[in-house]
Design an enzyme around this catalytic site. Structure first.
Site, PDB file in Angstrom:
ATOM      1  N   ASP A   1       0.862  -1.116  -0.109  1.00  0.00           N
ATOM      2  CA  ASP A   1      -0.114  -0.177  -0.019  1.00  0.00           C
ATOM      3  C   ASP A   1       0.908   1.227  -0.065  1.00  0.00           C
ATOM      4  O   ASP A   1       2.109   1.112   0.360  1.00  0.00           O
ATOM      5  CB  ASP A   1      -0.773  -0.039   1.184  1.00  0.00           C
ATOM      6  CG  ASP A   1      -2.122  -1.054   1.041  1.00  0.00           C
ATOM      7  OD1 ASP A   1      -2.215  -1.402   0.117  1.00  0.00           O
ATOM      8  OD2 ASP A   1      -2.717  -1.118   2.185  1.00  0.00           O
TER       9      ASP A   1
ATOM     10  N   MET B   1      -6.846   8.950  10.426  1.00  0.00           N
ATOM     11  CA  MET B   1      -7.193   9.222   8.877  1.00  0.00           C
ATOM     12  C   MET B   1      -8.431  10.327   8.919  1.00  0.00           C
ATOM     13  O   MET B   1      -9.308  10.262   8.385  1.00  0.00           O
ATOM     14  CB  MET B   1      -7.938   8.252   8.119  1.00  0.00           C
ATOM     15  CG  MET B   1      -6.767   6.933   8.067  1.00  0.00           C
ATOM     16  SD  MET B   1      -7.532   5.433   7.596  1.00  0.00           S
ATOM     17  CE  MET B   1      -8.721   4.883   8.927  1.00  0.00           C
TER      18      MET B   1
ATOM     19  N   LYS C   1      -3.888   2.869  -2.455  1.00  0.00           N
ATOM     20  CA  LYS C   1      -4.854   2.915  -1.063  1.00  0.00           C
ATOM     21  C   LYS C   1      -4.642   4.242  -0.408  1.00  0.00           C
ATOM     22  O   LYS C   1      -4.628   4.365   0.893  1.00  0.00           O
ATOM     23  CB  LYS C   1      -4.443   1.862  -0.228  1.00  0.00           C
ATOM     24  CG  LYS C   1      -4.979   0.276  -0.620  1.00  0.00           C
ATOM     25  CD  LYS C   1      -6.336   0.342  -1.164  1.00  0.00           C
ATOM     26  CE  LYS C   1      -7.191   0.309   0.254  1.00  0.00           C
ATOM     27  NZ  LYS C   1      -8.738   0.366   0.070  1.00  0.00           N
TER      28      LYS C   1
END
Length: 513
Positions: free
Chosen positions: A38, A175, A60
């Site tokens: 990723d 995030m 990603k």
């Protein structure tokens, strides 16, 4: 560990610092036939992969996926069903907001064997590197990890905002920097005091780490002013106030400095490791490659005739390594050198020679060919035979001086330095965009090849804002001859000496120089 049938390892790559991957995680990288990785998986980890491993990048990155999650699932299954060992390398921990659970479910449905290897999650690593302990008995007794962006297809939020606001001591949002205003509004509206400390850490554990602190009522503006974007984690709680006392990662002497390392990749690791430990972001851009000679014949002949030599002189670590490698390949060992005296150019070569069981008879006070010559002036050299295994491009000072002393000298090429042209466009781009703070040169060949990669006539301009540090006066003279300004030359002509010179430039006392 390798399987006869296909198998998948769901591996947590850690938060960004390659050194934080687990031992088991590295084992899975080494045995993998296919690595699917990723955006947040440290690229440096791929250096541990087998030479023939297939490495597939699947993105990603928030809002910018190379492949959708369904396509990634299909790819992992396809490779495993071909009978291959697949390491699915995911940033952080695969089971903490990493969708590892979803990927594992697909593998179960396809009856594909798998193993989960936990990773160090950014939820704990980024605060730790920012000097924020998530728990402290004088401040809190509870911690919660919360996604900063829920699945947008959900009709209702699964986040219990009243409980987070009033019932949890420290809350970590992953995030969530894009949704920071909404997170702040939810916490305050559900009872969290606006004066609650908040910290936001971007690229936690990486050399580019940036941390911003404030309170719930100030953090949105402070993050905007600092231009903080993803990837970042948000920490809410009184423990954030400890950062001013406990921050350590961002206070290292070279933190935030981008240093270009031009040394051959085979040799760069020690320099990169030391500079990284001091906080620098090392940009590895080897300008040379170390290769065997075009013809081993002269070396093999010298090894066959070792009995006729009185002295064996090494002028570099590479010379030691290549000579002994060929000695062993010829079916001989250290006993073949039992009657030969040895000399080296410096402590690094002496240490490498010692690793093969030999203590050098001569180690000069300063580490250059001229000093070796001075050391030999105390020896009776007339009529002596000297074997000098070294680079094809080496300076003639030493063999010429030994011959003038009456010695018979056989120079043999045990290795070559080859110029590397790969990614010269990337080098030019970094220099044009003023991304590099410092360039290090560890030999004359690194200088020559570095200059050859730049457009003619632009060297002075491209290095106008860059500090140049050289390992010694010979290298500095080569740089000057090529129009490269050298700002600092190491006083001790070794990698530790070079590092001390770099520290001194940034204000760290050179106590040992």
């Amino acid at each position: 560990m390798p399987e006869t049938n296909g198998k998948v390892y769901l591996v947590g790559a850690g938060p960004g610092d390659p050194g934080l991957i687990t031992v088991r995680g590295m084992e899975c990288i080494r045995v993998a036939q296919v690595i699917i990785y990723d955006y947040l998986a440290p690229p440096a980890l791929l250096n541990g992969a087998a030479d023939d491993a297939e490495c597939i990048y699947v993105g990603k990155k928030g809002g910018d996926h190379n492949l959708s999650q369904d396509e990634i699932n299909a790819l992992v299954c396809e490779k495993a069903q071909e009978g291959k060992i697949v390491t699915r390398l995911k940033g952080g921990d695969p089971f903490i907001f990493g969708r590892g659970g979803e990927e594992a479910e697909v593998l179960v449905n396809k009856k594909i064997p798998f193993e989960v290897v936990p990773g160090v999650t950014s939820a704990i690593a980024a605060p730790a590197y920012a000097g924020i302990p998530l728990t402290h008995r004088e401040y809190n007794a509870t911690v919660a990890f919360v996604t900063g962006h829920e699945d947008p297809s959900k009709e209702e939020s699964l986040i219990d905002w009243p409980a987070l606001a009033k019932g949890i001591g420290t809350v970590v949002f992953l995030m969530g920097v894009k949704n920071l205003p909404k997170i702040v509004d939810q916490l305050i509206s559900n009872g969290r005091p606006a004066s609650t400390p908040v910290g936001v850490v971007r690229w936690g554990t990486c050399p580019s780490q940036t941390s911003v602190t404030g309170t719930l009522d100030t953090i949105v503006n402070r993050v905007a002013q600092a231009h903080i974007k993803a990837p970042a984690i948000i920490v809410v709680g009184d423990v954030v106030a400890l950062r001013e006392r406990l921050k350590w990662f961002e206070t290292r002497p070279l933190f935030g400095k981008q240093i270009l390392v031009t040394r051959a990749r085979q040799q760069a690791s020690a320099l990169v490791k030391e500079l990284s430990a001091l906080g620098a972001e090392c940009v590895e851009f080897p300008t040379i490659d170390i290769t065997p000679p075009n013809d081993w014949g002269p070396v093999d002949q010298a090894i066959a005739d070792l009995d006729r030599y009185d002295w064996l002189v090494f002028t570099s670590v590479n010379g030691v390594d290549f000579f002994f490698k060929r000695l062993f390949e010829n079916g001989r060992d250290a006993r073949a050198l039992s009657r030969i005296r040895t000399a080296v150019i410096g402590p690094a070569s002496a240490q490498r020679l010692l690793s093969f069981g030999f203590k050098s008879d001569i180690v000069p006070k300063t580490y250059r060919a001229e000093s070796v010559v001075e050391a030999f002036e105390a020896e009776h050299m007339r009529g002596k035979s000297v074997l000098l295994p070294r680079a094809a491009e080496a300076r003639p000072v030493l063999p010429q001086a030994l011959k003038q002393m009456g010695a018979h000298v056989d120079e043999i090429t045990t290795y070559r330095t080859r110029r590397i042209k790969d990614n010269d466009g990337a080098l030019l781009s970094q220099l044009e965009n003023r991304k590099i703070d410092m360039v290090t040169f560890t030999s004359s060949s690194t200088v020559r090849n570095f200059v050859s990669l730049l457009p003619a006539g632009r060297v002075r301009d491209l290095l106008s804002t860059v500090t140049v540090v050289s390992i010694g006066p010979i290298t500095s003279q080569t740089a000057a001859d090529l129009g490269v300004r050298v700002d600092r030359t190491a006083k001790t002509y070794t990698i530790p000496g070079l590092i001390r010179a770099i520290e001194a430039h940034y204000g760290v006392p050179e106590s040992d120089q």
